[in-house]
Design a protein around this motif. Structure first.
Motif, PDB file in Angstrom:
ATOM      1  N   THR A   1       0.829  -1.200   0.000  1.00  0.00           N
ATOM      2  CA  THR A   1       0.000   0.000   0.000  1.00  0.00           C
ATOM      3  C   THR A   1       0.867   1.255   0.000  1.00  0.00           C
ATOM      4  OG1 THR A   1      -0.135   0.058   2.408  1.00  0.00           O
ATOM      5  CG2 THR A   1      -1.880  -1.130   1.232  1.00  0.00           C
ATOM      6  N   VAL A   2       0.387   2.261  -0.706  1.00  0.00           N
ATOM      7  CA  VAL A   2       1.032   3.575  -0.714  1.00  0.00           C
ATOM      8  C   VAL A   2      -0.067   4.621  -0.582  1.00  0.00           C
ATOM      9  CG1 VAL A   2       2.459   5.214  -2.011  1.00  0.00           C
ATOM     10  CG2 VAL A   2       2.924   2.761  -2.178  1.00  0.00           C
ATOM     11  N   GLY A   3       0.209   5.618   0.225  1.00  0.00           N
ATOM     12  CA  GLY A   3      -0.687   6.760   0.360  1.00  0.00           C
ATOM     13  C   GLY A   3       0.092   8.035   0.161  1.00  0.00           C
ATOM     14  N   ALA A   4      -0.579   9.032  -0.386  1.00  0.00           N
ATOM     15  CA  ALA A   4       0.047  10.333  -0.598  1.00  0.00           C
ATOM     16  C   ALA A   4      -0.912  11.419  -0.136  1.00  0.00           C
ATOM     17  CB  ALA A   4       0.393  10.532  -2.068  1.00  0.00           C
ATOM     18  N   ALA A   5      -0.367  12.457   0.472  1.00  0.00           N
ATOM     19  CA  ALA A   5      -1.134  13.624   0.894  1.00  0.00           C
ATOM     20  C   ALA A   5      -0.448  14.855   0.315  1.00  0.00           C
ATOM     21  CB  ALA A   5      -1.214  13.701   2.412  1.00  0.00           C
ATOM     22  N   LEU A   6      -1.144  15.524  -0.585  1.00  0.00           N
ATOM     23  CA  LEU A   6      -0.608  16.676  -1.321  1.00  0.00           C
ATOM     24  C   LEU A   6      -1.224  17.949  -0.767  1.00  0.00           C
ATOM     25  CD1 LEU A   6       1.013  17.717  -3.830  1.00  0.00           C
ATOM     26  CD2 LEU A   6      -1.095  17.354  -5.144  1.00  0.00           C
ATOM     27  N   GLU A   7      -0.377  18.864  -0.312  1.00  0.00           N
ATOM     28  CA  GLU A   7      -0.861  20.120   0.262  1.00  0.00           C
ATOM     29  C   GLU A   7      -0.748  21.237  -0.760  1.00  0.00           C
ATOM     30  OE1 GLU A   7      -0.450  22.160   4.551  1.00  0.00           O
ATOM     31  OE2 GLU A   7       1.452  21.959   3.481  1.00  0.00           O
ATOM     32  N   THR A   8      -1.845  21.966  -0.930  1.00  0.00           N
ATOM     33  CA  THR A   8      -1.855  23.105  -1.850  1.00  0.00           C
ATOM     34  C   THR A   8      -1.176  24.297  -1.182  1.00  0.00           C
ATOM     35  OG1 THR A   8      -3.964  23.985  -1.083  1.00  0.00           O
ATOM     36  CG2 THR A   8      -4.041  22.310  -2.843  1.00  0.00           C
ATOM     37  N   ALA A   9      -0.874  25.305  -1.985  1.00  0.00           N
ATOM     38  CA  ALA A   9      -0.239  26.506  -1.454  1.00  0.00           C
ATOM     39  C   ALA A   9      -1.112  27.198  -0.412  1.00  0.00           C
ATOM     40  CB  ALA A   9       0.083  27.468  -2.599  1.00  0.00           C
ATOM     41  N   ASP A  10      -2.437  27.027  -0.520  1.00  0.00           N
ATOM     42  CA  ASP A  10      -3.330  27.652   0.458  1.00  0.00           C
ATOM     43  C   ASP A  10      -3.720  26.726   1.605  1.00  0.00           C
ATOM     44  OD1 ASP A  10      -5.104  26.011  -0.881  1.00  0.00           O
ATOM     45  OD2 ASP A  10      -6.465  27.614  -1.495  1.00  0.00           O
ATOM     46  N   GLY A  11      -3.051  25.559   1.716  1.00  0.00           N
ATOM     47  CA  GLY A  11      -3.208  24.693   2.871  1.00  0.00           C
ATOM     48  C   GLY A  11      -4.238  23.585   2.757  1.00  0.00           C
ATOM     49  N   GLU A  12      -4.927  23.466   1.624  1.00  0.00           N
ATOM     50  CA  GLU A  12      -5.869  22.362   1.457  1.00  0.00           C
ATOM     51  C   GLU A  12      -5.096  21.080   1.143  1.00  0.00           C
ATOM     52  OE1 GLU A  12     -10.118  21.541  -0.796  1.00  0.00           O
ATOM     53  OE2 GLU A  12      -9.149  23.500  -0.973  1.00  0.00           O
TER      54      GLU A  12
ATOM     55  N   PHE B   1      -5.137  17.099  -0.410  1.00  0.00           N
ATOM     56  CA  PHE B   1      -5.777  16.082  -1.240  1.00  0.00           C
ATOM     57  C   PHE B   1      -4.983  14.797  -1.096  1.00  0.00           C
ATOM     58  CE2 PHE B   1      -7.123  20.084  -2.923  1.00  0.00           C
ATOM     59  CZ  PHE B   1      -8.465  19.875  -3.207  1.00  0.00           C
ATOM     60  N   VAL B   2      -5.687  13.688  -0.939  1.00  0.00           N
ATOM     61  CA  VAL B   2      -5.020  12.412  -0.717  1.00  0.00           C
ATOM     62  C   VAL B   2      -5.268  11.464  -1.882  1.00  0.00           C
ATOM     63  CG1 VAL B   2      -5.045  12.606   1.793  1.00  0.00           C
ATOM     64  CG2 VAL B   2      -6.974  11.513   0.623  1.00  0.00           C
ATOM     65  N   GLY B   3      -4.370  10.504  -2.005  1.00  0.00           N
ATOM     66  CA  GLY B   3      -4.507   9.459  -3.013  1.00  0.00           C
ATOM     67  C   GLY B   3      -3.858   8.189  -2.527  1.00  0.00           C
ATOM     68  N   CYS B   4      -4.322   7.061  -3.051  1.00  0.00           N
ATOM     69  CA  CYS B   4      -3.733   5.766  -2.727  1.00  0.00           C
ATOM     70  C   CYS B   4      -3.523   5.004  -4.028  1.00  0.00           C
ATOM     71  CB  CYS B   4      -4.630   4.975  -1.780  1.00  0.00           C
ATOM     72  SG  CYS B   4      -6.273   4.662  -2.415  1.00  0.00           S
ATOM     73  N   ASN B   5      -2.691   3.975  -3.977  1.00  0.00           N
ATOM     74  CA  ASN B   5      -2.433   3.200  -5.185  1.00  0.00           C
ATOM     75  C   ASN B   5      -3.588   2.253  -5.470  1.00  0.00           C
ATOM     76  OD1 ASN B   5      -1.370   1.850  -2.833  1.00  0.00           O
ATOM     77  ND2 ASN B   5      -0.041   0.582  -4.088  1.00  0.00           N
ATOM     78  N   LEU B   6      -3.852   2.066  -6.752  1.00  0.00           N
ATOM     79  CA  LEU B   6      -4.936   1.219  -7.239  1.00  0.00           C
ATOM     80  C   LEU B   6      -4.366   0.318  -8.319  1.00  0.00           C
ATOM     81  CD1 LEU B   6      -7.497   4.134  -7.634  1.00  0.00           C
ATOM     82  CD2 LEU B   6      -7.342   2.546  -5.712  1.00  0.00           C
ATOM     83  N   GLU B   7      -4.136  -0.933  -7.968  1.00  0.00           N
ATOM     84  CA  GLU B   7      -3.524  -1.865  -8.918  1.00  0.00           C
ATOM     85  C   GLU B   7      -4.566  -2.463  -9.860  1.00  0.00           C
ATOM     86  OE1 GLU B   7       0.185  -3.373  -6.149  1.00  0.00           O
ATOM     87  OE2 GLU B   7      -1.495  -4.722  -6.471  1.00  0.00           O
ATOM     88  N   ASN B   8      -4.066  -2.881 -11.000  1.00  0.00           N
ATOM     89  CA  ASN B   8      -4.881  -3.490 -12.041  1.00  0.00           C
ATOM     90  C   ASN B   8      -4.129  -4.718 -12.538  1.00  0.00           C
ATOM     91  OD1 ASN B   8      -5.740  -3.844 -14.968  1.00  0.00           O
ATOM     92  ND2 ASN B   8      -7.141  -2.222 -14.329  1.00  0.00           N
ATOM     93  N   ALA B   9      -4.854  -5.759 -12.938  1.00  0.00           N
ATOM     94  CA  ALA B   9      -4.201  -6.964 -13.449  1.00  0.00           C
ATOM     95  C   ALA B   9      -3.288  -6.644 -14.629  1.00  0.00           C
ATOM     96  CB  ALA B   9      -5.237  -8.008 -13.847  1.00  0.00           C
ATOM     97  N   ASN B  10      -3.634  -5.648 -15.413  1.00  0.00           N
ATOM     98  CA  ASN B  10      -2.751  -5.118 -16.451  1.00  0.00           C
ATOM     99  C   ASN B  10      -1.938  -4.024 -15.760  1.00  0.00           C
ATOM    100  OD1 ASN B  10      -1.510  -3.731 -18.481  1.00  0.00           O
ATOM    101  ND2 ASN B  10      -3.330  -3.424 -19.704  1.00  0.00           N
ATOM    102  N   TYR B  11      -0.782  -4.365 -15.254  1.00  0.00           N
ATOM    103  CA  TYR B  11      -0.023  -3.468 -14.381  1.00  0.00           C
ATOM    104  C   TYR B  11       0.134  -2.050 -14.921  1.00  0.00           C
ATOM    105  CZ  TYR B  11       1.309  -7.585 -11.644  1.00  0.00           C
ATOM    106  OH  TYR B  11       1.300  -8.705 -10.863  1.00  0.00           O
ATOM    107  N   SER B  12       0.237  -1.902 -16.228  1.00  0.00           N
ATOM    108  CA  SER B  12       0.435  -0.555 -16.778  1.00  0.00           C
ATOM    109  C   SER B  12      -0.790   0.328 -16.570  1.00  0.00           C
ATOM    110  CB  SER B  12       0.802  -0.620 -18.263  1.00  0.00           C
ATOM    111  OG  SER B  12      -0.273  -1.168 -19.005  1.00  0.00           O
ATOM    112  N   ASN B  13      -1.935  -0.256 -16.233  1.00  0.00           N
ATOM    113  CA  ASN B  13      -3.133   0.536 -15.958  1.00  0.00           C
ATOM    114  C   ASN B  13      -3.275   0.888 -14.482  1.00  0.00           C
ATOM    115  OD1 ASN B  13      -3.694   0.242 -18.635  1.00  0.00           O
ATOM    116  ND2 ASN B  13      -5.547  -0.941 -18.376  1.00  0.00           N
ATOM    117  N   SER B  14      -2.341   0.489 -13.665  1.00  0.00           N
ATOM    118  CA  SER B  14      -2.396   0.813 -12.245  1.00  0.00           C
ATOM    119  C   SER B  14      -2.200   2.307 -12.036  1.00  0.00           C
ATOM    120  CB  SER B  14      -1.319   0.032 -11.485  1.00  0.00           C
ATOM    121  OG  SER B  14      -1.608  -1.353 -11.538  1.00  0.00           O
ATOM    122  N   LEU B  15      -2.778   2.810 -10.972  1.00  0.00           N
ATOM    123  CA  LEU B  15      -2.638   4.219 -10.625  1.00  0.00           C
ATOM    124  C   LEU B  15      -1.799   4.335  -9.360  1.00  0.00           C
ATOM    125  CD1 LEU B  15      -6.356   5.285 -11.148  1.00  0.00           C
ATOM    126  CD2 LEU B  15      -4.438   5.574 -12.745  1.00  0.00           C
TER     127      LEU B  15
END
Length: 132
Positions: free
Chosen positions: A25-36, A38-52
């Motif tokens: 598992t991987v998680g990311a938290a991206l902070e905007t210049a104004d402090g908001e 946004f988070v994201g996590c990895n999403l695997e796909n059987a066709n690995y190149s389509n993973s996010l």
């Protein structure tokens, strides 16, 4: 938001990751210049190149909501092994972020995170100017 809070947001979103193949598992938290944040996590796909990747998911969410100016990103993996964004994610970050974007990498509980700049991780970035 403190660095610890940003890391915690990256840790928490890992519970939403879809990783039936790697179980990494991987998680990311991206902070905007104004402090908001946004988070994201990895999403695997059987066709690995389509993973996010977590960082790309966080960027997409932020841009979708009208943000293109960022100050820092925290990245965490299940093993808390200091994971850094991969090369593809570094290039995606470079599309929207300056070289001085802080990249905070989770080394685990009780350990100080390792902090890089995007420029440290991706020198000589491919830019829009190079394409003209």
């Amino acid at each position: 938001m403190t660095t610890r809070d940003l890391l915690e947001a990256a840790r928490e979103i890992q519970s939403a990751a879809h990783v039936p193949y790697s179980e990494y598992t991987v998680g990311a938290a991206l902070e905007t210049a104004d402090g908001e944040v946004f988070v994201g996590c990895n999403l695997e796909n059987a066709n690995y190149s389509n993973s996010l990747h977590a960082e790309a998911v966080a960027i997409a969410e932020a841009v979708k909501n009208g943000h293109t100016d960022f100050s820092r990103i925290a990245v965490s993996s299940g093993p808390r092994d200091g994971v850094t964004p991969c090369g593809m994610c570094r290039q995606t970050l470079a599309e929207f972020c300056a070289d001085d974007l802080k990249v905070i990498c989770d080394e685990g509980e009780g350990e100080e995170p390792t902090v890089y700049t995007l420029g440290d991780l991706l020198p000589n970035t491919i830019t829009q100017d190079m394409l003209e």
